[in-house]
Structures are given as structure tokens and as C-alpha cells.
Design a protein around this motif. Structure first.
Motif, PDB file in Angstrom:
ATOM      1  N   ARG A  50       0.871  -1.161  -0.052  1.00 46.03           N
ATOM      2  CA  ARG A  50      -0.038   0.132  -0.015  1.00 46.03           C
ATOM      3  C   ARG A  50       0.777   1.251  -0.126  1.00 46.03           C
ATOM      4  O   ARG A  50       0.231   2.458  -0.143  1.00 46.03           O
ATOM      5  CB  ARG A  50      -0.937   0.012   1.146  1.00 46.03           C
ATOM      6  N   GLY A  51       2.189   1.140  -0.231  1.00 47.49           N
ATOM      7  CA  GLY A  51       3.004   2.322  -0.144  1.00 47.49           C
ATOM      8  C   GLY A  51       3.082   2.954   1.615  1.00 47.49           C
ATOM      9  O   GLY A  51       3.505   4.111   1.543  1.00 47.49           O
ATOM     10  N   ARG A  52       2.611   2.269   2.611  1.00 46.31           N
ATOM     11  CA  ARG A  52       2.516   2.832   3.814  1.00 46.31           C
ATOM     12  C   ARG A  52       3.943   2.865   4.383  1.00 46.31           C
ATOM     13  O   ARG A  52       4.193   3.429   5.529  1.00 46.31           O
ATOM     14  CB  ARG A  52       1.446   2.279   4.711  1.00 46.31           C
ATOM     15  N   ILE A  53       4.918   1.819   4.135  1.00 42.05           N
ATOM     16  CA  ILE A  53       6.327   1.663   4.424  1.00 42.05           C
ATOM     17  C   ILE A  53       7.212   1.590   3.397  1.00 42.05           C
ATOM     18  O   ILE A  53       6.635   1.054   2.248  1.00 42.05           O
ATOM     19  CB  ILE A  53       6.491   0.352   5.207  1.00 42.05           C
ATOM     20  N   SER A  54       8.168   1.997   3.377  1.00 41.11           N
ATOM     21  CA  SER A  54       9.100   2.040   2.086  1.00 41.11           C
ATOM     22  C   SER A  54       9.799   0.845   1.955  1.00 41.11           C
ATOM     23  O   SER A  54       9.775  -0.199   3.032  1.00 41.11           O
ATOM     24  CB  SER A  54      10.347   3.231   2.544  1.00 41.11           C
ATOM     25  N   PRO A  55      10.396   0.609   0.836  1.00 39.41           N
ATOM     26  CA  PRO A  55      11.284  -0.633   0.595  1.00 39.41           C
ATOM     27  C   PRO A  55      12.378  -0.738   1.921  1.00 39.41           C
ATOM     28  O   PRO A  55      12.561  -1.836   2.324  1.00 39.41           O
ATOM     29  CB  PRO A  55      11.805  -0.542  -0.714  1.00 39.41           C
ATOM     30  N   ASP A  56      13.005   0.358   2.360  1.00 46.47           N
ATOM     31  CA  ASP A  56      13.912   0.315   3.169  1.00 46.47           C
ATOM     32  C   ASP A  56      13.410  -0.213   4.545  1.00 46.47           C
ATOM     33  O   ASP A  56      13.931  -1.013   5.280  1.00 46.47           O
ATOM     34  CB  ASP A  56      14.605   1.502   3.601  1.00 46.47           C
ATOM     35  N   ASP A  57      12.094   0.499   4.825  1.00 49.21           N
ATOM     36  CA  ASP A  57      11.568  -0.039   6.323  1.00 49.21           C
ATOM     37  C   ASP A  57      11.111  -1.574   5.966  1.00 49.21           C
ATOM     38  O   ASP A  57      11.278  -2.239   7.121  1.00 49.21           O
ATOM     39  CB  ASP A  57      10.176   0.784   6.342  1.00 49.21           C
ATOM     40  N   PHE A  58      10.623  -1.886   4.787  1.00 45.34           N
ATOM     41  CA  PHE A  58      10.109  -3.341   4.885  1.00 45.34           C
ATOM     42  C   PHE A  58      11.304  -4.319   5.040  1.00 45.34           C
ATOM     43  O   PHE A  58      11.363  -5.353   5.656  1.00 45.34           O
ATOM     44  CB  PHE A  58       9.590  -3.387   3.560  1.00 45.34           C
ATOM     45  N   TYR A  59      12.441  -4.023   4.333  1.00 44.66           N
ATOM     46  CA  TYR A  59      13.527  -4.553   4.572  1.00 44.66           C
ATOM     47  C   TYR A  59      14.121  -4.819   6.032  1.00 44.66           C
ATOM     48  O   TYR A  59      14.289  -6.001   6.627  1.00 44.66           O
ATOM     49  CB  TYR A  59      14.674  -4.048   3.650  1.00 44.66           C
ATOM     50  N   PHE A 124       2.521  -1.291 -21.800  1.00 46.69           N
ATOM     51  CA  PHE A 124       1.250  -0.526 -21.034  1.00 46.69           C
ATOM     52  C   PHE A 124       1.468   0.694 -20.988  1.00 46.69           C
ATOM     53  O   PHE A 124       2.543   1.428 -20.867  1.00 46.69           O
ATOM     54  CB  PHE A 124       1.276  -1.254 -19.644  1.00 46.69           C
ATOM     55  N   ASP A 125       0.280   1.320 -21.351  1.00 46.17           N
ATOM     56  CA  ASP A 125       0.219   2.706 -21.356  1.00 46.17           C
ATOM     57  C   ASP A 125       0.126   3.372 -19.940  1.00 46.17           C
ATOM     58  O   ASP A 125       0.403   4.591 -19.990  1.00 46.17           O
ATOM     59  CB  ASP A 125      -1.205   3.053 -21.914  1.00 46.17           C
ATOM     60  N   ASP A 126      -0.209   2.694 -19.032  1.00 44.71           N
ATOM     61  CA  ASP A 126      -0.309   3.582 -17.647  1.00 44.71           C
ATOM     62  C   ASP A 126      -0.309   2.054 -16.577  1.00 44.71           C
ATOM     63  O   ASP A 126      -0.652   1.070 -16.987  1.00 44.71           O
ATOM     64  CB  ASP A 126      -1.785   4.223 -17.446  1.00 44.71           C
ATOM     65  N   PHE A 127      -0.359   2.781 -15.505  1.00 41.48           N
ATOM     66  CA  PHE A 127      -0.234   1.770 -14.321  1.00 41.48           C
ATOM     67  C   PHE A 127      -0.846   2.471 -12.979  1.00 41.48           C
ATOM     68  O   PHE A 127      -0.742   3.385 -12.486  1.00 41.48           O
ATOM     69  CB  PHE A 127       1.292   1.674 -13.716  1.00 41.48           C
ATOM     70  N   GLY A 128      -1.832   1.475 -12.556  1.00 44.58           N
ATOM     71  CA  GLY A 128      -2.511   1.777 -11.525  1.00 44.58           C
ATOM     72  C   GLY A 128      -1.865   0.918 -10.221  1.00 44.58           C
ATOM     73  O   GLY A 128      -2.427  -0.314 -10.302  1.00 44.58           O
ATOM     74  N   LEU A 129      -1.009   1.292  -9.390  1.00 48.35           N
ATOM     75  CA  LEU A 129      -0.381   0.408  -8.366  1.00 48.35           C
ATOM     76  C   LEU A 129      -0.627   0.771  -7.150  1.00 48.35           C
ATOM     77  O   LEU A 129      -0.781   1.708  -6.598  1.00 48.35           O
ATOM     78  CB  LEU A 129       1.109   0.944  -8.846  1.00 48.35           C
ATOM     79  N   SER A 130      -0.788  -0.167  -6.243  1.00 46.14           N
ATOM     80  CA  SER A 130      -1.472  -0.002  -4.892  1.00 46.14           C
ATOM     81  C   SER A 130      -0.184   0.685  -4.247  1.00 46.14           C
ATOM     82  O   SER A 130      -0.899   1.562  -3.220  1.00 46.14           O
ATOM     83  CB  SER A 130      -1.742  -1.386  -4.196  1.00 46.14           C
ATOM     84  N   PHE A 131       0.783   0.609  -4.328  1.00 44.53           N
ATOM     85  CA  PHE A 131       2.144   1.287  -3.603  1.00 44.53           C
ATOM     86  C   PHE A 131       1.841   2.734  -3.740  1.00 44.53           C
ATOM     87  O   PHE A 131       2.390   3.592  -3.090  1.00 44.53           O
ATOM     88  CB  PHE A 131       3.485   0.597  -3.563  1.00 44.53           C
ATOM     89  N   ARG A 132       1.400   3.086  -5.154  1.00 41.04           N
ATOM     90  CA  ARG A 132       1.209   4.778  -5.695  1.00 41.04           C
ATOM     91  C   ARG A 132      -0.011   5.247  -5.177  1.00 41.04           C
ATOM     92  O   ARG A 132      -0.114   6.252  -4.713  1.00 41.04           O
ATOM     93  CB  ARG A 132       1.373   4.870  -6.966  1.00 41.04           C
ATOM     94  N   LEU A 133      -1.075   4.311  -5.058  1.00 38.89           N
ATOM     95  CA  LEU A 133      -2.430   4.815  -4.811  1.00 38.89           C
ATOM     96  C   LEU A 133      -2.736   4.672  -3.313  1.00 38.89           C
ATOM     97  O   LEU A 133      -3.877   5.080  -2.963  1.00 38.89           O
ATOM     98  CB  LEU A 133      -3.456   4.071  -5.508  1.00 38.89           C
ATOM     99  N   ASN A 134      -1.833   3.933  -2.488  1.00 42.42           N
ATOM    100  CA  ASN A 134      -2.077   3.835  -0.997  1.00 42.42           C
ATOM    101  C   ASN A 134      -3.317   2.890  -0.849  1.00 42.42           C
ATOM    102  O   ASN A 134      -4.189   3.080   0.097  1.00 42.42           O
ATOM    103  CB  ASN A 134      -2.183   5.078  -0.302  1.00 42.42           C
TER     104      ASN A 134
END
Length: 134
Positions: A50-59, A124-134
Motif C-alpha cells: 500500500r506504500g505505507r512503508i518504504s522498501p527500506d522499512d520493509f527490509y 502498457f500505457d499506464d499503471f494503477g499500482l497499490s503502492f502509489r495509490l495507497n
């Protein structure tokens, strides 16, 4: 109809989280159960998606300090996909006839992996991604 929405996991790419779990167990010394707790049962994977934590935090929440580098973790975490060539070919045949959009619950590490490992991802023309859309 002028647009096709397409998911990634289980559609364009088969997903095998067990592959990452096995590698992480081997390289960090954690048990499978401990890793499952850190990644899935804790809710941290969902927060990352969901983009609520960064890749560094996840790691830092998944990997015990000093066991593997963030770069190695990203490699392991990203390398869980196998191409579904039939679906990729089908979507490729739709290019130009329809607007193609990825709609996926994915994290930034996986998205970067898709973009660098699969040249067809650029169709692909566009991306609807959960980490960007929260």
C-alpha cells in the motif's frame, strides 16, 4: 470498450513467494515460520504493497540486522516471478487496438523488477499500482 485493465500476479506473471522464503531462510538463518511472521502475519507486506512503508522499512522489518544487504534482499524479493507467455502474447496482440493499463496490488521492489526484467512491460500505457495509490 477502449481500455483493458490487467493484473500482474497470476495473470502476466506466475508468483512463487515460497522461492523468496526459501532463499531468505537460507541466507538469514531465520526459520520459515519466523519469516512468515515477519512478512505476512505481521501485516508488513500489506503495508509495503500500500506504500505505507518504504522498501527500506520493509527490509529492516523482515531481515535481521547484519545478515544480508538491502540489495540482496531486493534481488531475492524480486526474483519470484515466471512469465505467463500466453497472456503476455495476448496482451501484446491487443496493443494499438486498446489502451492497456496495469492495475495491480504490488510493491515498489516488484514494480522495479517488472520494469527491468521484462521488456514487454513497456507495452502498457499506464499503471494503477497499490503502492502509489495507497
Amino acid at each position: 470498450m477502449n481500455t483493458i485493465l490487467c493484473d500482474v500476479g497470476g495473470v502476466l506473471l506466475y508468483v512463487e513467494f515460497d522461492k523468496a522464503i526459501r532463499s531468505l531462510c537460507s541466507e538469514t538463518g531465520l526459520s520459515e515460520d519466523a519469516l512468515m511472521n515477519r512478512i505476512f502475519r505481521s501485516g508488513d507486506k500489506d503495508l509495503h504493497d500500500r506504500g505505507r512503508i518504504s522498501p527500506d522499512d520493509f527490509y529492516s522489518r523482515v531481515v535481521p540486522s547484519g545478515t544480508i544487504s538491502p540489495e540482496r534482499f531486493r534481488t531475492i524479493w524480486g526474483d519470484i516471478f515466471t512469465e505467463n507467455s500466453e497472456m503476455v502474447d495476448y496482451m501484446s496482440s491487443m496493443k494499438g487496438r486498446y489502451r492497456l493499463i496495469i492495475a495491480s496490488n504490488t510493491d515498489p521492489v516488484h514494480f522495479e523488477f517488472f520494469r527491468t526484467e521484462y521488456s514487454w512491460f513497456s507495452m502498457f500505457d499506464d499503471f494503477g499500482l497499490s503502492f502509489r495509490l495507497n
